[in-house]
Design a protein around this motif. Structure first.
Motif: not given
Length: 598
Positions: A50-60
């Motif tokens: 599944a491809v997910v778009q996140t609502y917050e930064s994925t740094d780390g």
């Protein structure tokens, strides 16, 4: 507890786009990503991935971390406690987050939109008793959410059956049971004062109606020249510095809607700070109470995650539809849809989708249309008529109205308030260009104006626009050969157009007297300008030199009168009308005597 089949593993990270391996994932499902618990949404499925778009930064965040499916799509909480709230792009309450996280939103923080501990005074619907049949939108009771808004507690969409129990008058929190309904299948459902609704799914209604009354904004160039109906779709396009945000804030502050939803989508932080600081101090011109008692703010600044920016428009329109279902007229301001479209473009690029016009995805036009079509005046299931008026700001790069977002928006909307950089540079505000702008609601609005204000409104509007069009033609001649080439009648036409622009169209948002203008004052000013022009044109036909008319003190006063008297001082404006008549009659009498002597 989450089922094992709902747990997946992160395989790839590309900015806000995360690929996870999660058996049983559903398209549109909300998920929690990694050890930080970042919120995201499934936007694509391929086999077990599944491809997910996140609502917050994925740094780390690292591949191999866990992803958990929550089993429901991106949804908002709808119930008492929304009004007066300030939320981010995914409906997290910013004021409560600030208490936990400080000035910056800590990643993974999850605060419910509605306060679970607060008690609300619930009054049951006196027309309902156990055994009554209820369905989607039926009013179970009411809560006085603010002094300005009576919150109607509705049966959620998709639920119908026999009312088994209804709570008595009393104080309840939003999770307490206030009703039980037995469905046709024999299931007994417990209802509380709040409900959840997926933001990308329009809320249902009985039928769509045509708009019948204009949205009165208190801005003359809008109400008197390019009106917007309640339930209509409008756009405010303009280049940087032309005043889009101010126009939208003026509509939010002074419109006669019952509820205002203001969505700051990807705009500069200082502009939204100004909104957040000034709105709580403003007084509603219709009720005399605080404006925030009927206002919702969604703040998603340009430094916030881009995917949350895309979600913020849907969050705002869903909350607007909820209050529409209660029978209210809601106006939603989206500032700006260009930033929303840029979020679509960034996510599309990271997904590797084929770009089309200026890098935007091929589905830009359909997404824009789907959002704007959620506006409208409707007959609700249980609370009469309600409406959502959607007005979006558009920020075309370089003021190019042929760029994709502006051109597609223009094909969808019914009212187009085009802002001009030239007018803004000349300090003519609002800088709405009367040549490029249009409204498809003039004839419907005319019915309201004729009944409520004056039957000459449409005639005066047409005359004023004709003067402005003539001004554009004559100005080109003046630029080429000078004003000496014009006759006195033509020079008076230029003077009349100048009176329209300076005495009616210009309106300062910072002028305490003129920031809001009632329909009665709007028509009085327009009527004065048309009367002065027509009386002057008749005098010129008698042989009065145009220079003598241009030196009349009433012309200078006509340009200032909008700021001299407020909407409550109509007697003084009517007294000036008598002053105009006297001045014109004196000149007429003088030249009539000269004609008799000759």
């Amino acid at each position: 507890m989450t089922e094992p089949s709902r747990i997946g593993v992160i395989r790839d990270i590309n900015g806000p786009i995360v690929t996870v391996e999660m058996p049983g994932a559903r398209n549109g499902e909300q998920v929690k990503i990694g050890e930080l618990g970042l919120f995201g949404e499934v936007i694509s499925l391929s086999g077990l991935r599944a491809v997910v778009q996140t609502y917050e930064s994925t740094d780390g965040v690292r591949p191999g971390e866990v992803c958990v499916g929550l089993g429901f799509p991106l949804s908002v909480e709808l119930g008492p406690g929304l009004m007066g709230g300030i939320f981010d792009g995914v409906q997290r309450p910013l004021e409560k987050i600030a208490l936990q996280s400080g000035d910056y939103i800590r990643r993974g923080i999850n605060v419910p939109a509605l306060d679970r501990a607060r008690q609300w005074a619930f009054t049951p619907n006196p027309d309902l008793e156990p055994g009554a049949q209820v369905g989607s939108g039926s009013v179970l009771g009411t809560v006085q959410e603010t002094l300005a808004v009576l919150h109607r507690i509705l049966v959620p969409p998709g639920i119908a059956g026999e009312l088994e129990d209804l709570a008595p008058t009393g104080n309840y929190d939003i999770e307490a049971s206030i009703a039980r309904v037995r469905t046709a299948k024999g299931h007994s459902l417990t209802l509380s004062m709040y409900q959840r609704w997926p933001v990308r799914k329009p809320r249902p209604y009985r039928k769509r109606d045509d708009g019948i009354a204009p949205l009165i904004t208190g801005q003359r160039v809008i109400d008197s020249f390019f009106p917007q109906l309640k339930g209509g779709k409008g756009a405010v396009p303009g280049p940087f510095g032309a005043g889009k945000t101010v126009v939208q804030q003026q509509i939010a502050r002074w419109s006669n809607a019952d509820i205002v939803v203001y969505v700051g989508c990807g705009e500069r932080g200082n502009e939204l700070v100004d909104v957040l600081e000034t709105f709580p101090q403003l007084t509603d011109p219709y009720s005399g109470r605080k404006l925030m008692e009927r206002t919702l703010l969604v703040a998603n600044t340009s430094n916030m995650p881009v995917v949350a920016r895309e979600a913020s428009i849907y969050v705002g329109i869903t909350m607007a539809e909820y209050y529409r279902d209660m029978g209210y007229d809601v106006v939603m301001l989206a500032d700006s849809t260009s930033r929303w479209a840029e979020a679509l473009r960034e996510v599309s690029g990271r997904l590797g989708q084929m770009p089309v016009e200026e890098g935007y995805p091929a589905y830009l036009a359909s997404r824009l249309a789907a959002v704007y079509e959620r506006a409208g005046r409707v007959e609700t299931y249980g609370a009469g008529s309600g409406s959502v008026t959607l007005i979006g700001a558009v920020s075309p790069p370089g003021g190019d109205f042929s760029e994709p977002v502006t051109s597609h928006t223009k094909d969808i909307i019914e009212t187009f308030w085009a802002l001009s950089k030239e007018l803004a540079d000349a300090r003519h505000y609002p800088s709405i260009d009367w040549v490029t702008s249009f409204s498809g609601h003039v004839h419907t609005a005319a019915t309201w104006w004729h009944q409520e204000v004056d039957p000459n409104w449409e005639r005066h509007r047409t005359a004023a626009l004709a003067l402005l069009a003539r001004d554009a033609e004559l100005s080109r001649i003046v630029n080429l050969v000078g004003p000496e080439a014009l006759s006195d009648a033509q020079r008076w036409e230029l003077e009349g157009a100048s009176l329209v622009k300076e005495g009616v169209l210009q309106q300062s948002a910072l002028d305490e007297v003129d920031t809001f203008c009632s329909p009665q004052k709007q028509f009085a000013l327009l009527d004065l300008v048309i009367a002065i022009y027509r009386d002057g044109a008749a005098l010129i036909e008698l042989g009065v030199p145009v220079a003598e008319l241009q030196n009349l003190p009433i012309l200078a006063k006509m340009r200032r009168i909008k700021s001299m008297y407020s909407s409550e001082q109509m007697d003084q404006i009517q007294a000036f009308r008598a002053e105009v008549n006297t001045a014109m009659e004196e000149i007429r009498g003088e030249y009539a005597k000269q004609g008799d002597a000759a």
